[in-house]
Scaffold this active site. Structure first.
Site, short mmCIF file in Angstrom:
data_model
loop_
_atom_site.label_atom_id
_atom_site.label_comp_id
_atom_site.label_asym_id
_atom_site.label_seq_id
_atom_site.Cartn_x
_atom_site.Cartn_y
_atom_site.Cartn_z
CG ASP A 37 -2.75 -7.79 3.11
OD1 ASP A 37 -3.18 -7.22 4.12
OD2 ASP A 37 -3.28 -7.69 1.98
CB THR A 58 -2.26 -21.98 21.08
OG1 THR A 58 -3.52 -21.53 21.59
CG2 THR A 58 -1.26 -20.85 21.14
CD GLN A 59 -8.38 -22.87 17.16
OE1 GLN A 59 -9.34 -22.25 17.59
NE2 GLN A 59 -8.51 -24.03 16.57
CB CYS A 60 -4.71 -18.41 22.55
SG CYS A 60 -5.99 -19.44 23.24
CB THR A 85 0.53 -11.69 14.46
OG1 THR A 85 -0.43 -12.32 13.68
CG2 THR A 85 -0.15 -11.09 15.68
CG ASP A 108 -1.77 -6.64 -2.69
OD1 ASP A 108 -2.71 -5.84 -2.69
OD2 ASP A 108 -1.57 -7.45 -1.75
CB SER A 109 2.61 -8.15 0.63
OG SER A 109 1.58 -8.10 1.57
CB SER A 110 -2.27 -10.74 -1.36
OG SER A 110 -2.71 -9.66 -0.60
CB THR A 167 -0.91 0.01 1.26
OG1 THR A 167 -1.74 -1.13 1.19
CG2 THR A 167 -1.78 1.25 1.32
#
Ligand code: ASP
Length: 342
Positions: free
Chosen positions: A90, A276-278, A165, A57-59, A13
């Site tokens: 991203d 972990t999802q946490c 993240t 675009d970093s995607s 961006t």
């Protein structure tokens, strides 16, 4: 001597503009980006620039493009005191984490940054992010670069890259480091927390380990996940490591078919990594009975790795052709300050 900084522009961006035909943001060229930052000439550094021929675009980022960044860093390493890499937000945490694993004997800063609004927009966050990244990259102590690791600088905070993240698609503070403090704060002063900077005994010349293998799969479990979906996924051919996004401290549902399937995959030599999802906290296999079957299978713990670091670490370690035992030991060891194990 003025520090010499290399700015590498990959896209994102920060350098985008509105395409009036498609009404969406697309990357534009680097000269255009610099024209919108006349302030850069006021910084007490010497610069050079390297731009991808086609900024992306970093995607669309992938390991082959990490290697292009690595090549640029490797060729220019000795000419510069620090590096600023402009990258889309991203997948910035993935690229920066990967580079942290790939670089060996790094004694200079590699700072990734980008922005949520293009540099040409009135309310852009790009200028502060870029200018402060350059200043951070040029910091010296006793004639050496103060920062000697891969970082992300974004919205007044400097982070260890492999701890980050992307947590917000809209706010200017797009990144978080859930399990490690920020290593610098930009306020009236640039406050770099020297005590927690990553530092290790260098054993030779700088190099970038470019052996990568992205035969990695991710299984995120959820209540009611269909058995056939799990079976198909875990039977995917040519996957050498699965990251299982478990609940809490590494807990899973304990239906016998699932345990048997994991057991079978482990026997086939596939690395099973429990994440972990946490967002915060760490995996602690065996804390609850819902994770004891995993302990028996001998799974690998990702402790408090972010998902980005968990995936890129697997890609990096798979490239090193290790035995399962070596892979497990390396994975469960902090290689570049990416995780805590206690
Ligand atoms: N889609 C953009 C990219 O990652 C988002 C950004 O740069 O903020 O390239």
């Amino acid at each position: 001597m003025r520090p010499k900084i290399l700015i590498i522009y990959t896209g994102g961006t920060i350098g985008m503009a509105m395409d009036y035909h498609s009404q969406s943001l697309i990357p534009f060229d680097f000269d255009n980006l610099l024209k919108r930052l006349p302030e850069i000439s006021l910084i007490d550094c010497d610069f050079d620039y390297f731009s991808f021929e086609e900024p992306i675009d970093s995607s669309n980022m992938r390991p082959e493009i990490w290697l292009q960044i690595a090549e640029a860093l490797e060729t220019k390493y000795h000419e510069f005191d620090g590096f600023v890499i402009l990258h889309g937000t991203d997948t910035m945490s993935y690229t920066a984490s990967a580079l942290s694993f790939m670089t060996e004997n790094l004694e200079k800063p590699i700072i990734f940054t980008g922005s949520q609004l293009p540099i040409g927009e009135l309310r852009t966050d790009a200028k502060e992010n870029l200018i402060t990244s350059i200043l951070l990259a040029s910091l010296q102590k006793e004639g050496k670069p103060m920062i000697q690791e891969v970082c992300i600088y974004f919205e007044y905070k400097l982070f260890r890259a492999n701890r980050t993240t992307k947590i917000n698609a809209e706010n200017f503070d797009a990144f978080e480091s859930p399990n490690f403090p920020s290593i610098g704060i930009s306020g009236v002063h640039l406050d770099v927390k020297e005590k927690i900077l990553f530092n290790y005994q260098k054993t030779g010349d700088f190099r970038i380990n470019k052996q990568l293998d992205s035969s990695v799969g991710v299984l995120k479990i959820f209540p009611g996940i269909p058995q056939t979906f799990v079976e198909n996924l875990l039977h995917s051919p040519n996957i050498k490591a699965f990251i299982i996004e478990a609940y809490g401290t590494g807990n899973i549902f304990t239906d016998q078919w699932f345990i048997d399937l994991l057991q079978q995959k482990a026997k086939e030599g596939i690395h099973l990594i429990i994440n972990t999802q946490c967002a915060g906290g760490m995996v602690e296999i065996g804390r609850y009975s819902t994770s004891t079957p995993l302990a028996k299978i001998g799974v690998i713990s990702s402790f408090d790795l972010t998902m980005e670091a968990a995936i890129t670490k697997a890609i990096y370690l798979l490239g090193q052709n290790l035995t399962h035992a070596e892979f497990k030991t390396q994975y469960e060891t902090s290689l570049k300050g990416e995780m805590s194990t206690t």
